[in-house]
Enzyme design. Structure first.
Site, PDB file in Angstrom:
ATOM      1  N   TYR A  59      65.347 159.943  68.301  1.00  0.00           N
ATOM      2  CA  TYR A  59      64.900 161.149  67.578  1.00  0.00           C
ATOM      3  C   TYR A  59      64.410 160.733  66.212  1.00  0.00           C
ATOM      4  O   TYR A  59      65.034 159.897  65.549  1.00  0.00           O
ATOM      5  CB  TYR A  59      66.038 162.159  67.426  1.00  0.00           C
ATOM      6  CG  TYR A  59      65.768 163.387  68.260  1.00  0.00           C
ATOM      7  CD1 TYR A  59      64.652 164.169  67.982  1.00  0.00           C
ATOM      8  CD2 TYR A  59      66.580 163.742  69.337  1.00  0.00           C
ATOM      9  CE1 TYR A  59      64.357 165.276  68.759  1.00  0.00           C
ATOM     10  CE2 TYR A  59      66.290 164.835  70.110  1.00  0.00           C
ATOM     11  CZ  TYR A  59      65.169 165.609  69.813  1.00  0.00           C
ATOM     12  OH  TYR A  59      64.868 166.690  70.579  1.00  0.00           O
ATOM     13  N   GLU A  61      62.533 163.195  63.791  1.00  0.00           N
ATOM     14  CA  GLU A  61      61.800 164.275  63.114  1.00  0.00           C
ATOM     15  C   GLU A  61      61.492 163.858  61.685  1.00  0.00           C
ATOM     16  O   GLU A  61      62.347 163.280  60.998  1.00  0.00           O
ATOM     17  CB  GLU A  61      62.629 165.564  63.134  1.00  0.00           C
ATOM     18  CG  GLU A  61      62.542 166.248  64.493  1.00  0.00           C
ATOM     19  CD  GLU A  61      63.464 167.440  64.628  1.00  0.00           C
ATOM     20  OE1 GLU A  61      64.002 167.906  63.616  1.00  0.00           O
ATOM     21  OE2 GLU A  61      63.659 167.878  65.775  1.00  0.00           O
ATOM     22  N   ASP A 205      36.242 168.105  66.902  1.00  0.00           N
ATOM     23  CA  ASP A 205      37.170 167.762  67.988  1.00  0.00           C
ATOM     24  C   ASP A 205      36.479 166.691  68.822  1.00  0.00           C
ATOM     25  O   ASP A 205      35.573 166.986  69.607  1.00  0.00           O
ATOM     26  CB  ASP A 205      37.472 169.008  68.826  1.00  0.00           C
ATOM     27  CG  ASP A 205      38.459 168.708  69.956  1.00  0.00           C
ATOM     28  OD1 ASP A 205      38.624 167.515  70.314  1.00  0.00           O
ATOM     29  OD2 ASP A 205      39.042 169.659  70.497  1.00  0.00           O
ATOM     30  N   THR A 231      41.984 163.120  71.348  1.00  0.00           N
ATOM     31  CA  THR A 231      43.016 162.653  72.275  1.00  0.00           C
ATOM     32  C   THR A 231      42.868 161.145  72.461  1.00  0.00           C
ATOM     33  O   THR A 231      41.792 160.581  72.257  1.00  0.00           O
ATOM     34  CB  THR A 231      42.931 163.351  73.650  1.00  0.00           C
ATOM     35  OG1 THR A 231      41.612 163.218  74.152  1.00  0.00           O
ATOM     36  CG2 THR A 231      43.301 164.814  73.554  1.00  0.00           C
ATOM     37  N   LYS A 234      41.346 159.638  76.809  1.00  0.00           N
ATOM     38  CA  LYS A 234      40.063 159.814  77.510  1.00  0.00           C
ATOM     39  C   LYS A 234      39.250 158.529  77.307  1.00  0.00           C
ATOM     40  O   LYS A 234      39.671 157.480  77.766  1.00  0.00           O
ATOM     41  CB  LYS A 234      39.363 161.073  77.008  1.00  0.00           C
ATOM     42  CG  LYS A 234      40.169 162.358  77.298  1.00  0.00           C
ATOM     43  CD  LYS A 234      39.404 163.601  76.952  1.00  0.00           C
ATOM     44  CE  LYS A 234      40.173 164.865  77.316  1.00  0.00           C
ATOM     45  NZ  LYS A 234      41.067 165.315  76.228  1.00  0.00           N
ATOM     46  N   ARG A 240      48.498 159.303  77.111  1.00  0.00           N
ATOM     47  CA  ARG A 240      48.200 160.719  76.878  1.00  0.00           C
ATOM     48  C   ARG A 240      48.719 161.106  75.509  1.00  0.00           C
ATOM     49  O   ARG A 240      49.868 160.843  75.175  1.00  0.00           O
ATOM     50  CB  ARG A 240      48.895 161.611  77.914  1.00  0.00           C
ATOM     51  CG  ARG A 240      48.602 161.285  79.344  1.00  0.00           C
ATOM     52  CD  ARG A 240      48.965 162.440  80.243  1.00  0.00           C
ATOM     53  NE  ARG A 240      47.911 163.441  80.158  1.00  0.00           N
ATOM     54  CZ  ARG A 240      46.710 163.310  80.727  1.00  0.00           C
ATOM     55  NH1 ARG A 240      46.414 162.248  81.440  1.00  0.00           N
ATOM     56  NH2 ARG A 240      45.800 164.250  80.607  1.00  0.00           N
TER      57      ARG A 240
HETATM   58  N1  DSN Z   1      41.134 169.271  80.138  1.00  0.00           N
HETATM   59  C1  DSN Z   1      40.404 168.284  79.390  1.00  0.00           C
HETATM   60  C2  DSN Z   1      39.143 167.911  80.070  1.00  0.00           C
HETATM   61  O1  DSN Z   1      39.191 167.664  81.262  1.00  0.00           O
HETATM   62  O2  DSN Z   1      38.101 167.831  79.455  1.00  0.00           O
HETATM   63  C3  DSN Z   1      40.173 168.699  78.011  1.00  0.00           C
HETATM   64  O3  DSN Z   1      41.405 168.962  77.422  1.00  0.00           O
END
Ligand code: DSN
Length: 420
Positions: A59, A61, A205, A231, A234, A240
């Site tokens: 933990y 925080e 974003d 993120t 990707k 993730r």
């Molecule tokens: N769900 C994702 C995508 O497939 O683009 C975006 O968060």
């Protein structure tokens, strides 16, 4: 040519045979299928191993040197390392690596700078936007007054003049630039000019294009947007998770937007894995990977367009493109499920001015990050294009398209991802 030598991570769970069997089935599925889901990729064994580390027990925080728990000396070390590496990846001053996801990162920015009912101007979901940019079912759509901009009806590309006009009419406190299914370059400079004209904040974003920006094949938002969220799993090819980067002057606001604003304890094992991924993104090979993603995307897109498919916006500049299926009189649902049963896995997607709802859709989205990580190139893109075309054009003739399944499986197995 293999871009990332994925090797063979040990993913077995000898103590729990039931779980082990299911994990092994998923490894088989990932090996045997050609993944064209634009938001998916394959994390390296080092990333996977950091995710499975003992940091999951801790933990923590708070933030480095300011924790609410004892025993955080190594947590501080790993979080600081991750932040410094991310700053280097994007050449920025401040980063927060605690967001559990991109939605968490976006929500934290909203909490940091907006009050309920403040106005946001963002891209409509049908045109490529994301549900966390103001969808009525999402917290963003419930707490803030959302105004959506659309792509141009003819070009199906962002129309900066119409956004400028809308921004002057609506006078939002925040403009969002960024998308989850937009195949073209996003001009963050133009967005900055528009935001400056009305004194709005600009948030970029970059969830989808983070790896392309890191690999220097897409213009950066850093230094232009006040806040950049994204993120890590990707095109950036990590675990993730999410992140926020910005100018240092917003650090306190953003840090409190994440904790205690929208999250509790950080997932330290995921932060360790993010640190590994950021290191990988700093390797010279990463730039080559990023270039190859776009090359593959263009090859596959060109093949399908020349074969008669209607491509949203006419082409692609990035890792993804969309096919408009209206001329084929088939839905995105029909297309994605038919292709998936032939080992080509992608997703149905709404397209600009779609007449169908998101559960059916008139389009499919195709992305090339995952196949590029596997080492596939031109020859494979042309084969995949041929198979997609054949399946979609003959989708109701199950016997005719049946042989594609084994062909796609065989090709996927020539580029194995993981072993056990
Ligand atoms: N769900 C994702 C995508 O497939 O683009 C975006 O968060």
């Amino acid at each position: 040519m293999r871009i990332l030598n994925i090797g063979s991570p040990v993913l077995n769970n000898k103590a729990d045979k039931e779980v082990e069997a299911i994990i092994n089935k998923e490894i088989d599925r990932q090996n045997e299928n050609i993944t064209l889901i634009a938001s998916e990729n394959y994390a390296s064994p080092s990333v996977l191993s950091a995710m499975g580390s003992v940091f999951t027990n801790k933990y923590a925080e708070g933030y480095p040197k300011h924790r609410y728990y004892e025993g955080c000396e190594y947590v501080d070390e790993i979080e600081t390392l991750a932040k410094n590496r991310l700053n280097e990846v994007f050449n920025c001053e401040y980063s927060n690596v605690q967001p559990h996801s991109g939605v968490q990162a976006n929500t934290a920015v909203f909490l940091a700078i907006l009050k309920p009912h403040d106005k946001i101007l963002s891209m409509s979901l049908k045109d490529g936007g994301h549900l966390s940019h103001g969808n009525v079912m999402n917290i963003s759509g419930r707490y803030y007054e959302i105004h959506f901009y659309n792509v141009d009806r003819e070009t199906e590309q962002i129309d900066y003049e119409s956004i400028r006009k809308m921004a002057k009419e609506v006078r939002p406190k925040l403009i969002i630039a960024g998308a989850s299914s937009y195949p073209r370059i996003i001009d963050f400079k133009k967005f900055r000019e528009i935001a400056d004209e009305i004194g709005a904040y600009l948030m970029a974003d970059i969830a989808h294009i983070a790896g392309l920006i890191a690999g220097e094949v897409h213009p950066t938002s850093i230094g232009l947007a006040d806040f950049t969220t994204g993120t890590t799993h990707k095109t950036l090819r990590g675990p993730r998770g999410g992140f926020i980067v910005s100018d240092k002057k917003y650090s306190t606001l953003l840090d409190t937007g994440i904790f205690p604003g929208t999250q509790g304890g950080p997932l330290v094992h995921m932060i360790a894995a993010k640190a590994v991924a950021f290191r990988e993104a700093l390797e010279p090979d990463f730039k080559k990977y990023a270039r190859n993603i776009i090359e593959n995307s263009k090859i596959l897109c060109d093949y399908l367009r020349n074969d008669g498919f209607k491509i949203v916006s006419g082409g692609t500049d990035n890792h993804l493109f969309l096919i408009n299926l209206e001329p084929l009189e088939m839905t995105g649902q029909d297309a994605s499920s038919t292709l998936a049963s032939h080992n080509i896995v992608l997703n149905k997607n709404v397209i600009p001015f779609d007449k169908l709802n998101p559960t059916l859709t008139s389009g499919i989205r195709i992305g090339t990050a995952a196949v590029t990580t596997r080492g596939m190139g031109k020859e494979e893109m042309l084969k995949i294009g041929e198979w997609i075309s054949f399946v979609l054009k003959n989708w109701q003739n199950k016997i005719k398209i049946a042989p594609i399944k084994e062909k796609a499986r065989k090709l996927a197995l020539e580029y194995p991802v993981y072993t056990y």
